[in-house]
Structures are given as C-alpha cells and as structure tokens.
Design an enzyme around this catalytic site. Structure first.
Site, short mmCIF file in Angstrom:
data_model
loop_
_atom_site.label_atom_id
_atom_site.label_comp_id
_atom_site.label_asym_id
_atom_site.label_seq_id
_atom_site.Cartn_x
_atom_site.Cartn_y
_atom_site.Cartn_z
N LEU A 1 -2.76 44.36 32.07
CA LEU A 1 -3.01 45.74 31.67
C LEU A 1 -3.69 45.90 30.20
O LEU A 1 -4.00 46.97 30.11
CB LEU A 1 -1.35 46.18 31.70
CG LEU A 1 -0.78 46.09 33.19
CD1 LEU A 1 0.77 46.66 33.08
CD2 LEU A 1 -1.60 46.77 34.28
N GLY A 2 -3.18 44.89 29.39
CA GLY A 2 -3.82 45.08 27.89
C GLY A 2 -3.67 43.87 27.30
O GLY A 2 -3.22 43.06 27.71
N GLY B 1 -2.17 42.33 23.27
CA GLY B 1 -1.71 42.68 21.90
C GLY B 1 -1.91 41.80 20.81
O GLY B 1 -3.21 41.04 21.12
N GLY B 2 -1.19 41.82 19.84
CA GLY B 2 -1.59 40.96 18.53
C GLY B 2 -1.61 39.23 18.87
O GLY B 2 -2.56 38.70 18.42
N ASP C 1 4.98 52.75 13.52
CA ASP C 1 3.90 52.68 14.08
C ASP C 1 3.77 53.60 15.35
O ASP C 1 3.40 53.45 16.48
CB ASP C 1 3.39 51.32 14.70
CG ASP C 1 2.13 51.00 15.05
OD1 ASP C 1 1.37 51.67 14.31
OD2 ASP C 1 1.70 49.84 15.66
#
Length: 714
Positions: free
Chosen positions: A315-316, A318-319, A435
C-alpha cells in the site's frame, strides 16, 4: 495499467469484500485455530492477569460481555444495574432535545425520582453545565433545513408533552394517587433506544401499553425491539437501583433532571459500579463465565507469527520498510502490516524510535488514532499490524479527486473535529504527536479519519517539556524550528496548517510543488502572516489565525496543557453546525464523504519505490533483547474487538443446555475415552493437547478477595 497491478488489486479487493464463501475470509480451519483449551490449562492465568472489576469489566470487551451474560442468565437480580449503566450511556450521547425526556425516564425507572418536566432555553432554572450550554447554542445556530425542521418538531412535541405531564402531575396530586405517573418515554415517537413506537392510554389508570421497547427493559439485554407489553406507569419495581444509592445522590439527580446535563448520573454510575465490583464480581469470578474469559485470554496470548496472516499488495512505504495489506486467517479481518526491516533499523540506529512508536500505539485506544492489533517478528523484519484505512490519505483527497483543490467548509470541519479528538486523546495520555499533516490523516471505509504514523511521537511526563527539531517542513511550529522546549503546542500549530490546507487547497507557508529552500519555509513560518481567500468564513479564518499564532501564549489550545483540546473544540468554528462531540466520538455522525468500496486509494504497485538491499549490517545475539521487547503478540482490546466484530465470539462462546458448562469448562472432567471402531488397527486420532485436562492447584479454585478485585476506575 500493468497486469501485475490489476491482479494485485483484484485479489486485494476480493479479500476486502470477504471473499466468495460464507466464512467471510476465514480459514477453513478457523475453528481449530480458535479452539478453547480445557479450563485446567488456563486457570493459572488468574495469577498472571489483573483480576479486578476495573480491568476485566470496564476495559475488556469480552470480559464485559461475559459479565453481562452471567448477570442476565445466572443472577437476574444484578441485571438491573447493567441495564441502568446501558441507559445512562445512551442518555449521554443523545441530543439535548431528547436527553431531558430520557433523563426523566431513567429517573423514574431506576431511581424512583419524579420531577416536574420543564423546558430549558439556556436561561434561568437549573444551572447548565458548559457542554450543555454549548449544545443549546448549537441547536439554535444555523443548521441545514432538515435538521432545523426536525429540531422544531421535537421542541413543539416537547412543549406539548411538558404541558401534559405537568397537568397530569397536578391532577394526580389532587386525587392523591402518587404511584400513578405519566410515562413520557416516546415524546416524539421514539423510545430511549430510538425504536419507533406510540403510547396510547388504554383506559387503565395504572398501566400503559408500550410497544417496541428494547429487551433491556424486560431484563433481556438485547437492543432489538420486542412485542407489545403492559408496563406499570411508575416503572418496574425490580428495575430500581435505590439499594446502592444514598439519598444525597438521588436528590442531586432530582434537582438536575431538567438541565439535560450530560453528567447528572455520573455519581450514580460510580456507586453502581462500586456495588458491582463487590459481591456480584466475586460471584462472577466463581462462575463458568469467568472461566470462559480465561479461555479467551489464553487464546489471546498465543504466539503470533507470519503464518497468522495472509499478505496482499503493498500500500505504501515508510522510513524502515513497506506497508502492505494483510488478513487474519482465523477471523478474516483486514489490517495494514507495517514491516520494519531489522537491518535498516540497525543501520540507522532506530531501535529506540521503533520501540517508542510501538509502545505508544499499544497504549492508545482511540477511534481517531490507528490502533495496534499485533506486534511480531519474522526472520528479517519487525511487524506492526494496524487498523487498515482503505480510503486513502487527506493529501490524496485534497489534490487528486478532480476539480479545485481543497474541501468545502462542512467537510473540512468534520475532518478537523475528528483530528482534534485524536490529538486530545493523545495529549490526555501525555503524548505529543509532532507530525500532523494531510499525508498522515487517513480515511476508513466509512469516511471517518484517523491519525497515523506515530514514529515521531514522544511521551512527556506530567509537568515536563521536551526539545527536538523534528517534523515536516512547513508544518513545524516556530518553537520547534528554534529548537526550544515545548509540550503539546506544536500539535495545535500543525493542526492549524492542516485545517488551512483543507480549506484553501494549499499549505499556508508553501505552495504546492513550489521549489523553495527549507530555510525560506522556516522563515515564513516564523515571520510571515498567512493569507486568507474568500474560501474562509469568519469562524474558519479566526480559528486558523489563533492556531497559527507565532507565540505559544497566544495560540489556541496551548493554555490548558493536556486538556488544551477543549479550548479548540469550544471555538465558534465548530458551533456553526449541530456537532455533538459525544456522538462524534461514538461514531454516530454521518461523514460528508464515503470512499468507493471498489476503489484502491493507493499508488500502483509498480509505482511504489522499492528499498535497496542493506549491506554491511549483520544481526547477532545482541539484538535479541530489543526484538523480545518488540515481539509482544496480540494487543488485548484490539484482539477482543476483532473476535466480536467478526462474529467469532458469538459462534464460539456457547455453553451447554440450560446454560450448563461444556466439557472444556468442567474442572474435574475425565479425559475423553477413545471411540471404539470397526477397525482396531486403524490410526487413532489424538486428542489435541490443549483440550486435555491437567491437575489444578487448590488456590486457583477460590475467588480473589484482594483489594484490587473491587477497584473501580472512574
């Protein structure tokens, strides 16, 4: 679109929809996976768990439901107290126009309290609490025509009923028939649970015929409406909870009934819970229902591995790794799995950051923050299994849904209200988010939003401050840019940036895709005033200006520490519509936009950039201590909610005929004998180890009489 992406989306959407079979995504072996152990194998959990009313009943969804079943089926005399608590919860989330009548109904049914019903218009009479005054303002503000018409209808009906009740009370007094009271439960055609019904006098002065009442009134505990029945006008004597309340509490309720305040029953609730935490809870602890609770807790504590889930498309990212969709094999529930590569964590020395994020997620249980359900490890990664948000993020909806960027005011207001609730929940726990930006606010299937990605969040001890230049350029507060000490103020500045961007269609200090140095953006944040177009009305402009104040002392939400969110929620921006905060928190308000269930709000699989291989880093024994702290398995509340939402609890939580213990709940049950067959040489099917009885220490067969067992959390 590439074939690989089409296949990935098709499989993912099919899983989201529950598959094509009746199990709704569950494995064919789901009953075996969730098979209860014999009670002798899990009764030792009494020595390891918090066995108190405040934990088992108030915090554990399955514990609360089993206690309800115990009271309903085994000790009906206690069920009146459960019903009272349920009715108070319904009362607290009702609109002010209905709440006064429901309050009078609760007073009659459970407290034997009668008070003359009076309308309040925000002035005179009983003192109204701040929240109630706020609601009265909302009800008199500019609502849409439908809502206004409904409110007027309700108020007119209220006035008529008020006159009828007062006249009835006067006539009753004159005829000296004090036990005959007028029931006004359905003042506008609805009962306290919202079920439509009508009350008509059948000519008998002592009873009224009522239809459509919930099962709780009959002692049943369900929410569905039943058939018609005749109810004494003064309520059922066996519904009264007077035996656990003192006269002062009842007098306080009587004096405040006409105020419609949300907390007029609060002290009564505390008294009822204190009673339930005593002898009723000790009886529950000796029952098979508590033993069933221990069986559920045993299942909850089972190790979690990659085999627990099916994995779907990415889906995506991250870091520290990618985020993909996953599904629990036993229940069919969908989640998002955030994979944190072990080597990448070690190379960047991110162990502390990862562990803090995990601990904060585990601590927070909010409908406006993504919840942690599982934490486990594989050979190469640490995995956080989180609430899946299928609707995409706000950045996508602001800029990529066609038309002019940004939202209309009503939609922006709704999202802002839910984000404000999420920030308030974090701040109450002493957590500063740091954030808040559109990319981190995600939509679920129904159109509600949640805060995500708590990688930069940190917990602040009471009365202390932190320092750290962290966040996203253009959303960081001036005090963060200057590396000054702060508490929760950066979150309200970032929240102001978010609200501004939702309305204007661009961030306040940086245009979309503008190529500008970080130093210039930081200068604008600290020095330049933001510009407002005609998209902002006076309330929206005022709120953004107060949230984006350069000085902490002048910034909205920064004057009351952890409770600063109350000031934000009280701003007139939220008063220009009928926004009931408690109904919002209960998920009872309809979102302005619902995502398409057949759409995938994520980049194409091939467009999501993959991580390069980490070289020169080796995992050794020194890392195992960190991995052990991370790998804690299921998160209690999330796991239990999953069992109930997927109906696993309903299907598995069965007892014997006439509510007798099943074999797995019989303490002294003998091992099941092998069934004789026609072929003595056949391979015998072994009894699963978890279902075999084992010896039980004597001290585990007695109830706990410690102080903690009667502790009630207010």
């Amino acid at each position: 679109m590439e074939l690989e992406n089409i296949v990935a989306n098709t499989v993912y959407l099919k899983a989201r929809e529950g598959g094509s079979d009746s199990n709704k995504g569950k494995s064919k072996k789901w009953r075996k996976i969730l098979q209860f152990p014999h009670i002798s194998q899990c009764i030792n959990l009494k020595d390891k768990l918090d066995i108190s009313y405040g934990y088992v009943i108030d915090q554990q969804p399955i514990g609360r439901e089993l206690f309800r079943l115990f009271c309903e089926n085994k000790r009906p005399v206690y069920f009146r107290y459960i019903t009272f608590l349920d009715e108070v919860v319904k009362y607290e989330i009702e609109y002010i126009s209905n709440r006064i009548f429901i309050g009078h109904d609760i007073g009659r049914r459970f407290l034997d309290v009668e008070a003359q019903l009076e309308l309040r218009n925000g002035s005179g009479g009983d003192a109204l609490d701040a929240e109630t005054q706020e609601e009265l303002l909302l009800n008199s503000s500019n609502a849409n025509p439908t809502e206004t018409a409904e409110t007027e209808h309700c108020n007119n009906t209220t006035a008529n009923n008020c006159n009828n009740i007062n006249n009835s009370n006067n006539s009753q007094h004159s005829s000296d028939i004090n036990h005959k009271k007028l029931d006004t439960r359905n003042h506008n055609g609805d009962d306290a649970t919202g079920n439509g019904s009508s009350h008509q006098d059948d000519g008998d002065e002592s009873v009224k015929c009522q239809e459509g009442h919930d099962d709780a009134e009959k002692g049943g505990g369900g929410e569905g409406g039943g058939g018609g029945k005749c109810v004494p006008v003064g309520g059922y004597p066996d519904e009264l909870v007077l035996d656990v309340l003192n006269d002062d509490l009842i007098a306080q309720v009587r004096n405040k009934l006409n105020s419609g305040g949300k907390d007029i029953f609060a002290q009564c609730v505390n008294a009822v819970k204190a009673f339930l935490a005593g002898e009723p809870f000790r009886e529950f602890e000796s029952s098979m229902y508590f033993h069933r609770y221990l069986q559920w807790k045993w299942l909850e504590a089972q190790p979690i591995t990659y085999k627990t889930f099916r994995m779907y498309r990415v889906l995506g990212k991250g870091g520290f790794g990618e985020v993909c969709a996953c599904q629990v094999r036993a229940t069919g529930k969908m989640y998002a799995c955030k994979k944190l590569e072990k080597k990448r964590i070690k190379k960047r020395k991110g162990e502390s950051m990862v562990l803090i994020e995990k601990q904060i997620l585990q601590k927070i249980n909010s409908p406006f923050v993504v919840n942690l359900a599982y934490a486990y490890e594989t050979k190469d990664a640490l995995c956080l299994v989180l609430t899946i948000m299928n609707g995409g993020d706000l950045k996508f909806h602001i800029y990529n849904m066609g038309g002019e960027p940004g939202f209309e005011l009503e939609r922006a207001r709704f999202y802002a209200a839910e984000v404000a609730c999420g920030l308030q929940h974090l701040h109450k726990q002493g957590i500063v988010y740091r954030d808040c930006k559109p990319e981190n606010i995600l939509l679920d299937d129904h159109g509600h939003v949640r805060i995500s990605d708590l990688g930069l969040a940190v917990e602040i001890p009471e009365g202390e401050m932190v320092r750290g230049r962290v966040g996203t350029v253009g959303y960081m507060a001036p005090e963060v840019i200057d590396n000054e000490k702060y508490a929760f103020s950066p979150d309200w500045f970032s929240f102001g940036c978010l609200l501004y961007e939702m309305i204007e269609g661009q961030a306040p200090f940086r245009m979309r895709k503008e190529k500008v140095k970080r130093e210039e953006v930081d200068r604008r944040v600290k020095e330049d005033p933001e510009k407002y177009s005609s998209k902002f009305n006076d309330e929206a402009k005022s709120m953004c200006q107060q949230l984006l104040a350069k000085s902490i002392k002048q910034r909205l939400g920064c004057r009351n520490g952890r409770m600063g969110g109350q000031d934000v929620m009280a701003h007139p921006f939220f008063h220009s519509t009928q926004l009931n905060w408690r109904r919002l928190e209960a998920g009872m308000l309809e979102p302005p936009f619902v995502p398409d269930p057949h759409a995938v709000y994520a980049k194409d699989v091939l467009d999501i950039e993959q991580f390069s291989t980490v070289k020169g880093v080796n995992i050794d024994e020194s890392d195992t201590n960190f991995y052990t702290k991370f790998n804690t398995g299921s998160v209690s509340i999330s796991w239990q909610n999953e069992m109930m939402e997927t109906e696993c609890f309903r299907e598995l939580n069965v007892f014997g005929p006439e509510e007798c213990p099943t074999p797995d709940l019989q303490i002294n049950a003998a091992p099941e004998p092998d069934k004789a067959g026609c072929f003595p040489f056949r391979r015998k099917k072994k009894q699963p180890a978890r279902t075999q009885p084992i010896p039980i220490p004597e001290h585990l067969l007695t109830t706990s009489h410690s102080v903690s067992s009667t502790t009630v959390e207010s």
